[in-house]
Design a protein around this motif. Structure first.
Motif, mmCIF file in Angstrom:
data_model
loop_
_atom_site.group_PDB
_atom_site.id
_atom_site.type_symbol
_atom_site.label_atom_id
_atom_site.label_comp_id
_atom_site.label_asym_id
_atom_site.label_seq_id
_atom_site.Cartn_x
_atom_site.Cartn_y
_atom_site.Cartn_z
ATOM 1 N N LEU A 119 0.854 -1.185 0.000
ATOM 2 C CA LEU A 119 0.000 0.000 0.000
ATOM 3 C C LEU A 119 0.887 1.230 0.000
ATOM 4 N N LYS A 120 0.676 2.122 -0.961
ATOM 5 C CA LYS A 120 1.449 3.364 -1.018
ATOM 6 C C LYS A 120 0.733 4.468 -0.242
ATOM 7 N N ASP A 121 -0.548 4.412 -0.207
ATOM 8 C CA ASP A 121 -1.374 5.181 0.718
ATOM 9 C C ASP A 121 -2.628 4.328 0.883
ATOM 10 N N HIS A 122 -3.593 4.788 1.585
ATOM 11 C CA HIS A 122 -4.752 3.947 1.877
ATOM 12 C C HIS A 122 -5.541 3.563 0.623
ATOM 13 N N ASN A 123 -5.363 4.306 -0.479
ATOM 14 C CA ASN A 123 -6.180 4.089 -1.666
ATOM 15 C C ASN A 123 -5.436 3.573 -2.887
ATOM 16 N N LEU A 124 -4.134 3.333 -2.785
ATOM 17 C CA LEU A 124 -3.344 2.824 -3.911
ATOM 18 C C LEU A 124 -2.606 1.564 -3.503
ATOM 19 N N LEU A 125 -2.823 0.509 -4.254
ATOM 20 C CA LEU A 125 -2.195 -0.776 -3.970
ATOM 21 C C LEU A 125 -1.257 -1.129 -5.114
ATOM 22 N N HIS A 126 0.024 -1.287 -4.816
ATOM 23 C CA HIS A 126 1.006 -1.699 -5.814
ATOM 24 C C HIS A 126 1.069 -3.225 -5.814
ATOM 25 N N VAL A 127 0.764 -3.799 -6.951
ATOM 26 C CA VAL A 127 0.747 -5.250 -7.134
ATOM 27 C C VAL A 127 1.928 -5.601 -8.027
ATOM 28 N N ARG A 128 2.902 -6.314 -7.462
ATOM 29 C CA ARG A 128 4.123 -6.663 -8.203
ATOM 30 C C ARG A 128 4.136 -8.150 -8.481
ATOM 31 N N GLY A 129 3.987 -8.513 -9.748
ATOM 32 C CA GLY A 129 4.082 -9.904 -10.167
ATOM 33 C C GLY A 129 5.458 -10.161 -10.747
ATOM 34 N N PHE A 130 6.023 -11.336 -10.443
ATOM 35 C CA PHE A 130 7.383 -11.621 -10.901
ATOM 36 C C PHE A 130 7.642 -13.121 -10.974
ATOM 37 N N ILE A 131 8.718 -13.442 -11.678
ATOM 38 C CA ILE A 131 9.204 -14.816 -11.762
ATOM 39 C C ILE A 131 10.570 -14.833 -11.099
ATOM 40 N N GLY A 132 10.735 -15.670 -10.100
ATOM 41 C CA GLY A 132 12.029 -15.754 -9.415
ATOM 42 C C GLY A 132 12.205 -14.623 -8.424
ATOM 43 N N VAL A 133 12.955 -13.602 -8.814
ATOM 44 C CA VAL A 133 13.201 -12.464 -7.924
ATOM 45 C C VAL A 133 12.330 -11.284 -8.348
ATOM 46 N N SER A 134 11.958 -10.453 -7.369
ATOM 47 C CA SER A 134 11.015 -9.380 -7.663
ATOM 48 C C SER A 134 11.611 -8.267 -8.526
ATOM 49 N N LEU A 135 12.926 -8.283 -8.733
ATOM 50 C CA LEU A 135 13.534 -7.282 -9.609
ATOM 51 C C LEU A 135 13.101 -7.475 -11.062
ATOM 52 N N ILE A 136 12.784 -8.721 -11.396
ATOM 53 C CA ILE A 136 12.355 -9.032 -12.757
ATOM 54 C C ILE A 136 10.853 -9.275 -12.718
ATOM 55 N N GLY A 137 10.100 -8.238 -13.013
ATOM 56 C CA GLY A 137 8.652 -8.364 -12.959
ATOM 57 C C GLY A 137 7.970 -7.080 -13.385
ATOM 58 N N ARG A 138 6.718 -6.972 -13.041
ATOM 59 C CA ARG A 138 5.922 -5.814 -13.427
ATOM 60 C C ARG A 138 5.030 -5.405 -12.257
ATOM 61 N N THR A 139 4.892 -4.092 -12.073
ATOM 62 C CA THR A 139 4.030 -3.557 -11.031
ATOM 63 C C THR A 139 2.847 -2.834 -11.662
ATOM 64 N N GLU A 140 1.675 -3.102 -11.147
ATOM 65 C CA GLU A 140 0.474 -2.377 -11.543
ATOM 66 C C GLU A 140 -0.114 -1.731 -10.296
ATOM 67 N N VAL A 141 -0.746 -0.588 -10.484
ATOM 68 C CA VAL A 141 -1.323 0.142 -9.358
ATOM 69 C C VAL A 141 -2.842 0.034 -9.415
ATOM 70 N N PHE A 142 -3.406 -0.543 -8.373
ATOM 71 C CA PHE A 142 -4.850 -0.697 -8.239
ATOM 72 C C PHE A 142 -5.368 0.420 -7.336
ATOM 73 N N LYS A 143 -6.610 0.863 -7.593
ATOM 74 C CA LYS A 143 -7.230 1.919 -6.779
ATOM 75 C C LYS A 143 -8.363 1.322 -5.957
ATOM 76 N N ARG A 144 -8.431 1.768 -4.712
ATOM 77 C CA ARG A 144 -9.488 1.287 -3.817
ATOM 78 C C ARG A 144 -10.857 1.731 -4.336
ATOM 79 N N VAL A 145 -11.815 0.823 -4.283
ATOM 80 C CA VAL A 145 -13.198 1.131 -4.646
ATOM 81 C C VAL A 145 -13.890 1.626 -3.387
ATOM 82 N N LYS A 146 -14.503 2.795 -3.487
ATOM 83 C CA LYS A 146 -15.130 3.382 -2.295
ATOM 84 C C LYS A 146 -16.581 3.021 -2.195
#
Length: 144
Positions: A117-144
């Motif tokens: 969580l970067k703040d209460h309303n933004l969630l960083h989702v990091r998917g990866f294979i092996g180590v997290s340095l090799i992967g992709r991050t997407e930012v999800f927004k909280r539904v109110k």
């Protein structure tokens, strides 16, 4: 001088506690970056999971519910995508949710994953294979 130092230390500790994440802060519904789906994150015991609670296009061109047709397990390919558990087995550790997996029904692939969580309303989702340095991050927004 000692009073100023003490005041600084107290303010510093308080500010760290204000920004520290609590285990259940992640619970709720989150909209993916494209706006195509919402994931509901919930707790089962001490672990965290997430299922597709809403998708923009739940039915195929024939009007039937979309299924998990790319699943590598053939017996699961007829399971509806809506309600599919795609986040699994996350544990909370030091302000992050780690050691879980994320399943991509569009490709049928499962990746290691961590959530932050970067703040209460933004969630960083990091998917990866092996180590997290090799992967992709997407930012999800909280539904109110």
């Amino acid at each position: 001088m000692l009073r100023k130092t003490s005041l600084f230390v107290v303010l510093f500790i308080f500010s760290c506690q204000v920004f520290a994440q609590k285990k259940d802060d992640i619970l709720g519904k989150w909209l993916n970056p494209t706006g195509e789906g919402q994931i509901e994150i919930y707790r089962r015991g001490d672990k965290f999971f997430g299922k597709l609670a809403w998708i923009k296009e739940p039915n195929d061109e024939k009007g039937k519910p979309k299924t998990d047709e790319k699943n590598p397990t053939e017996s699961l390919r007829n399971k509806p995508v809506l309600g599919l558990e795609i986040l699994k087995n996350f544990i909370f550790d030091d302000g992050k949710w780690i050691d879980g997996t994320i399943y991509d029904p569009k490709s049928g692939k499962t990746y290691s994953c961590k959530l932050t969580l970067k703040d209460h309303n933004l969630l960083h989702v990091r998917g990866f294979i092996g180590v997290s340095l090799i992967g992709r991050t997407e930012v999800f927004k909280r539904v109110k």
